[in-house]
Design an enzyme around this catalytic site. Structure first.
Site, PDB file in Angstrom:
ATOM      1  N   HIS A 121       3.424 -12.904 -18.540  1.00 41.34           N
ATOM      2  CA  HIS A 121       2.305 -12.508 -17.685  1.00 41.34           C
ATOM      3  C   HIS A 121       2.705 -12.207 -16.254  1.00 41.34           C
ATOM      4  CE1 HIS A 121      -1.058 -14.275 -20.458  1.00 41.34           C
ATOM      5  NE2 HIS A 121      -0.326 -13.352 -21.030  1.00 41.34           N
ATOM      6  N   CYS A 129       3.742  -3.178  -3.580  1.00 43.63           N
ATOM      7  CA  CYS A 129       2.958  -2.025  -3.161  1.00 43.63           C
ATOM      8  C   CYS A 129       3.074  -0.970  -4.266  1.00 43.63           C
ATOM      9  CB  CYS A 129       3.508  -1.476  -1.844  1.00 43.63           C
ATOM     10  SG  CYS A 129       2.810   0.124  -1.433  1.00 43.63           S
ATOM     11  N   CYS A 132       4.746   2.507  -2.475  1.00 44.81           N
ATOM     12  CA  CYS A 132       6.170   2.623  -2.087  1.00 44.81           C
ATOM     13  C   CYS A 132       7.058   1.584  -2.769  1.00 44.81           C
ATOM     14  CB  CYS A 132       6.323   2.561  -0.568  1.00 44.81           C
ATOM     15  SG  CYS A 132       6.104   0.909   0.124  1.00 44.81           S
ATOM     16  N   CYS A 150       0.134  -2.943   2.480  1.00 52.05           N
ATOM     17  CA  CYS A 150       1.578  -2.776   2.645  1.00 52.05           C
ATOM     18  C   CYS A 150       1.897  -2.530   4.117  1.00 52.05           C
ATOM     19  CB  CYS A 150       2.038  -1.595   1.789  1.00 52.05           C
ATOM     20  SG  CYS A 150       3.799  -1.240   1.940  1.00 52.05           S
ATOM     21  N   CYS A 153       3.444   1.281   4.279  1.00 51.18           N
ATOM     22  CA  CYS A 153       2.662   2.504   4.037  1.00 51.18           C
ATOM     23  C   CYS A 153       1.152   2.295   4.038  1.00 51.18           C
ATOM     24  CB  CYS A 153       3.113   3.163   2.726  1.00 51.18           C
ATOM     25  SG  CYS A 153       2.491   2.294   1.272  1.00 51.18           S
TER      26      CYS A 153
HETATM   27 ZN   LIG Z   1       3.883   0.602   0.553  1.00 50.72          ZN
END
Ligand SMILES: [Zn+2]
Length: 246
Positions: A121, A129, A132, A150, A153
């Site tokens: 699991h 993220c 990215c 993130c 980004c």
């Molecule tokens: Zn990211």
């Protein structure tokens, strides 16, 4: 009688595999969110059941609420590996136990010292993220207000756990299936044969002894060659002592 049969099977085994369910945690008071009592408490608190909240659609449409649940009920629920995991680790370190397959998301088998663990699991440390692919430890999620994003980004982070209704990662599934197929003795620990992950993986077993170690007896146990309805930690302690003496 049962002890003798268990001892003989384990000592003779050349490829011992353990398939561990949530009963290993329940034995020392840690309830998974799939446990009916815990699920009921969660539903009272949030107005939704874990099956409704820990899903891809809830995550996408109500990320703040989702992460409140994830932080408070999953990340904060991390404890220590119980005694049973340390007995498994002793069996693993001496080379007797070849693989541990678990649905535990807190890496308890690894933390106790088990080698070759398949965490079906996922793991609470592997937040990432989706845009990215940057990884984030649980501390980052715990420290975040609302839905964590993130730092590179700005995308909404995602837990590295499988959601309800989502299937296990293909690579992990293949690894688990291969390990069970190789086993000559399979220990199903803290679960009956009708609950996951035992239900799905025990059917790939082609070895000599399918052994259920679970304090609670269940009709599905009839499919096993040997059933030990005793406390898990006590039983694993005995096994690890027999192996040590042998
Ligand atoms: Zn990211």
């Amino acid at each position: 009688m049962l002890d003798e049969a268990l001892k003989k099977a384990v000592l003779r085994s050349r490829y011992l595999v353990a398939l561990c369910g949530s009963g290993m945690l329940k034995e020392y008071g840690q309830l998974s969110m799939r446990d009916p009592d815990r699920a009921y408490e969660i539903e009272k608190k949030y107005g939704y059941s874990p099956e409704e909240m820990f899903t891809s659609s809830f995550y996408s449409t109500r990320p703040d609420r989702f992460f409140e649940f994830y932080r408070n009920e999953i990340l904060a629920g991390e404890g220590c590996p119980g005694e049973a995991f340390y007995h498994l680790a002793d069996l693993s370190k001496c080379g007797k136990l070849k693989c541990v397959i678990t649905n535990n998301v807190y890496s308890y088998p690894e933390k106790a010292g088990c080698e070759n663990v398949v965490s079906l699991h996922g793991d609470i440390e592997n937040n990432y993220c989706p845009h990215c692919k940057e990884k984030y430890p649980k501390e980052y999620i715990l420290a975040s207000k609302n839905a964590p994003r993130c730092s590179k980004c700005g995308a909404l982070l995602r837990p590295g756990l499988i959601f309800f209704g989502q299937t296990v990662d293909n690579a992990l599934m293949s690894r688990a299936t291969a390990e069970v197929s190789k086993a000559d003795v399979l220990l199903v620990i803290g679960s009956s044969l009708r609950f996951e992950p035992a239900r799905q993986y025990a059917r790939y077993f082609e070895g000599d002894h399918l052994i259920v170690i679970n304090p609670v007896s269940d009709y599905s146990d009839r499919q096993a060659d040997l059933v030990i309805n005793e406390p898990i930690a006590d039983t694993l302690k005995k096994i690890s002592e027999w192996v040590e003496e042998a």
